[in-house]
Design a protein around this motif. Sequence first.
Motif, PDB file in Angstrom:
ATOM      1  N   THR A 122      -3.025   5.567  13.210  1.00 32.93           N
ATOM      2  CA  THR A 122      -2.432   4.233  13.118  1.00 32.93           C
ATOM      3  C   THR A 122      -1.013   4.223  13.660  1.00 32.93           C
ATOM      4  O   THR A 122      -0.632   3.350  14.450  1.00 32.93           O
ATOM      5  CB  THR A 122      -2.440   3.762  11.646  1.00 32.93           C
ATOM      6  OG1 THR A 122      -3.791   3.638  11.200  1.00 32.93           O
ATOM      7  CG2 THR A 122      -1.736   2.420  11.490  1.00 32.93           C
ATOM      8  N   ASN A 143      -4.019  -3.422  10.753  1.00 33.50           N
ATOM      9  CA  ASN A 143      -4.390  -2.088  10.294  1.00 33.50           C
ATOM     10  C   ASN A 143      -5.438  -2.188   9.189  1.00 33.50           C
ATOM     11  O   ASN A 143      -5.456  -3.148   8.424  1.00 33.50           O
ATOM     12  CB  ASN A 143      -3.168  -1.345   9.760  1.00 33.50           C
ATOM     13  CG  ASN A 143      -2.097  -1.155  10.816  1.00 33.50           C
ATOM     14  OD1 ASN A 143      -2.405  -0.982  11.986  1.00 33.50           O
ATOM     15  ND2 ASN A 143      -0.849  -1.197  10.393  1.00 33.50           N
ATOM     16  N   THR A 145      -6.718  -0.778   5.785  1.00 30.23           N
ATOM     17  CA  THR A 145      -6.457   0.055   4.617  1.00 30.23           C
ATOM     18  C   THR A 145      -7.692   0.003   3.727  1.00 30.23           C
ATOM     19  O   THR A 145      -8.814  -0.112   4.213  1.00 30.23           O
ATOM     20  CB  THR A 145      -5.153  -0.374   3.917  1.00 30.23           C
ATOM     21  OG1 THR A 145      -4.936   0.448   2.778  1.00 30.23           O
ATOM     22  CG2 THR A 145      -5.133  -1.820   3.544  1.00 30.23           C
ATOM     23  N   LYS A 164      -4.489   5.768   2.951  1.00 34.20           N
ATOM     24  CA  LYS A 164      -4.607   4.320   3.084  1.00 34.20           C
ATOM     25  C   LYS A 164      -3.410   3.605   2.450  1.00 34.20           C
ATOM     26  O   LYS A 164      -2.983   2.539   2.917  1.00 34.20           O
ATOM     27  CB  LYS A 164      -5.913   3.840   2.462  1.00 34.20           C
ATOM     28  CG  LYS A 164      -7.157   4.270   3.248  1.00 34.20           C
ATOM     29  CD  LYS A 164      -7.146   3.718   4.663  1.00 34.20           C
ATOM     30  CE  LYS A 164      -8.465   3.931   5.385  1.00 34.20           C
ATOM     31  NZ  LYS A 164      -8.465   3.351   6.752  1.00 34.20           N
ATOM     32  N   MET A 168      -0.710   1.024   4.315  1.00 37.46           N
ATOM     33  CA  MET A 168      -0.269  -0.241   3.747  1.00 37.46           C
ATOM     34  C   MET A 168       1.257  -0.354   3.759  1.00 37.46           C
ATOM     35  O   MET A 168       1.826  -1.382   4.151  1.00 37.46           O
ATOM     36  CB  MET A 168      -0.798  -0.371   2.310  1.00 37.46           C
ATOM     37  CG  MET A 168      -0.654  -1.747   1.711  1.00 37.46           C
ATOM     38  SD  MET A 168      -1.407  -1.857   0.068  1.00 37.46           S
ATOM     39  CE  MET A 168      -3.148  -1.661   0.486  1.00 37.46           C
ATOM     40  N   ALA A 171       2.810  -0.667   7.405  1.00 37.79           N
ATOM     41  CA  ALA A 171       2.750  -2.000   8.007  1.00 37.79           C
ATOM     42  C   ALA A 171       3.952  -2.841   7.598  1.00 37.79           C
ATOM     43  O   ALA A 171       4.465  -3.637   8.402  1.00 37.79           O
ATOM     44  CB  ALA A 171       1.453  -2.703   7.602  1.00 37.79           C
ATOM     45  N   ASN A 187      -2.316  -5.946   7.293  1.00 37.26           N
ATOM     46  CA  ASN A 187      -3.429  -5.084   6.900  1.00 37.26           C
ATOM     47  C   ASN A 187      -4.609  -5.899   6.411  1.00 37.26           C
ATOM     48  O   ASN A 187      -4.433  -6.987   5.849  1.00 37.26           O
ATOM     49  CB  ASN A 187      -3.020  -4.169   5.740  1.00 37.26           C
ATOM     50  CG  ASN A 187      -1.858  -3.270   6.049  1.00 37.26           C
ATOM     51  OD1 ASN A 187      -1.826  -2.614   7.083  1.00 37.26           O
ATOM     52  ND2 ASN A 187      -0.899  -3.220   5.145  1.00 37.26           N
ATOM     53  N   SER A 189      -7.765  -5.014   3.760  1.00 35.18           N
ATOM     54  CA  SER A 189      -8.153  -4.009   2.782  1.00 35.18           C
ATOM     55  C   SER A 189      -9.570  -4.274   2.282  1.00 35.18           C
ATOM     56  O   SER A 189      -9.769  -5.061   1.360  1.00 35.18           O
ATOM     57  CB  SER A 189      -7.170  -4.026   1.597  1.00 35.18           C
ATOM     58  OG  SER A 189      -7.559  -3.119   0.594  1.00 35.18           O
ATOM     59  N   THR A 245      -1.157  -7.866   3.235  1.00 42.18           N
ATOM     60  CA  THR A 245      -2.483  -7.258   3.135  1.00 42.18           C
ATOM     61  C   THR A 245      -3.471  -8.278   2.597  1.00 42.18           C
ATOM     62  O   THR A 245      -3.228  -8.869   1.538  1.00 42.18           O
ATOM     63  CB  THR A 245      -2.468  -6.031   2.207  1.00 42.18           C
ATOM     64  OG1 THR A 245      -1.580  -5.044   2.729  1.00 42.18           O
ATOM     65  CG2 THR A 245      -3.864  -5.432   2.074  1.00 42.18           C
TER      66      THR A 245
END
Length: 255
Positions: A122, A143, A145, A164, A168, A171, A187, A189, A245
Motif C-alpha cells: 500500500t 485502501n 483495510t 490492516k 487505516m 491513510a 479506506n 473496511s 474509513t
Amino acid sequence: MAIDLTGKIALVTGSNAGIGRAVAIALAAHGAKVGINCLSNTAQGEEVVETIRAAGGEAVLVQADVTDIAQIDRLLSEVEAAFGGTVDILVNNAGHLVQRVPNAEMTEDMYTRIMDVNFKSTVFMCKRVLPGMAAKGSGRIVNMTSVAAHNGGGPGSSIYAASKGAVMAYAKGLAKETAGSGITVNNVSPGFIGNTMFHATFTTDTARQATINGIPLQREGTPEDVAGAVLYLASDLASYLTGETIEVNGGMMMR
C-alpha cells in the motif's frame, strides 16, 4: 448525481478475483480505463479483462508482485503506457492473511510476508502514483483495510489485523499530506465477505454460519457490496471526504 469516470485511468491491485475483480468491473462500468493486476493467476486476470471489454470497457492485465518495489514501478509504467496517461484512481486491494499463526509461533519471515503484502504494498503503490496525481491536481486513493483492524481478527491473525490497522492509520496521515494537491485518501473496511478465496481458505463452514448469525443484516457480504463503497470514494460524490474509513460489514461492527 450519476457517477461518470469517463477518461479516468484506474488501477486495482489483486483484481483477478473476489473483491478486486468486482471493484475493477464496477469502475469500468462507469467509464474508467482499468488496469487489472494479479500475482500469478493470469488466466483469471484475462477473464476479468475480457468481461470488461465484452461490456464495452477498456482494461489491460499486468502481472506483478506488489510487495516488490521494482515490480510496482513496472506495473504502473505498463498501465500508464497502455492508456497514455498517469493513474487517476488507485485501489490498493491486494492483501492476504497468508497463514493463521499464533504469536508464540510467529517467525520473522512470516511477519515480513504478512506486513509486506498488506502494508508495504500500500505504501509504495501510493508513493508511485502521487507525483502523477499531484501534477494533475487531483486523484483518488482507496485502501483496503478490514474489520480485523478494529477487533484484532480471528485466531492466529493478530499480525494481519495489525497490518490492516497500519493501513487505516496510514491513510489518515497521507490524506493530510496530499490534501493540498487535490488528492483524497480513504479506506474501505470489509467485514465477512463471501465468494472470496480468503474465507474459502481460512474459515470453516461452522465458523462461517456462526458469523452470519451474528450479523444484523443476517447475510454475508458480497464483493459487489464492497465495490459499491469503492466506487463512491473514487467518484466526485466523495470529493469532500478524505482520511476516512467506510465500514462494509452488515452491522457486525458499528462505530
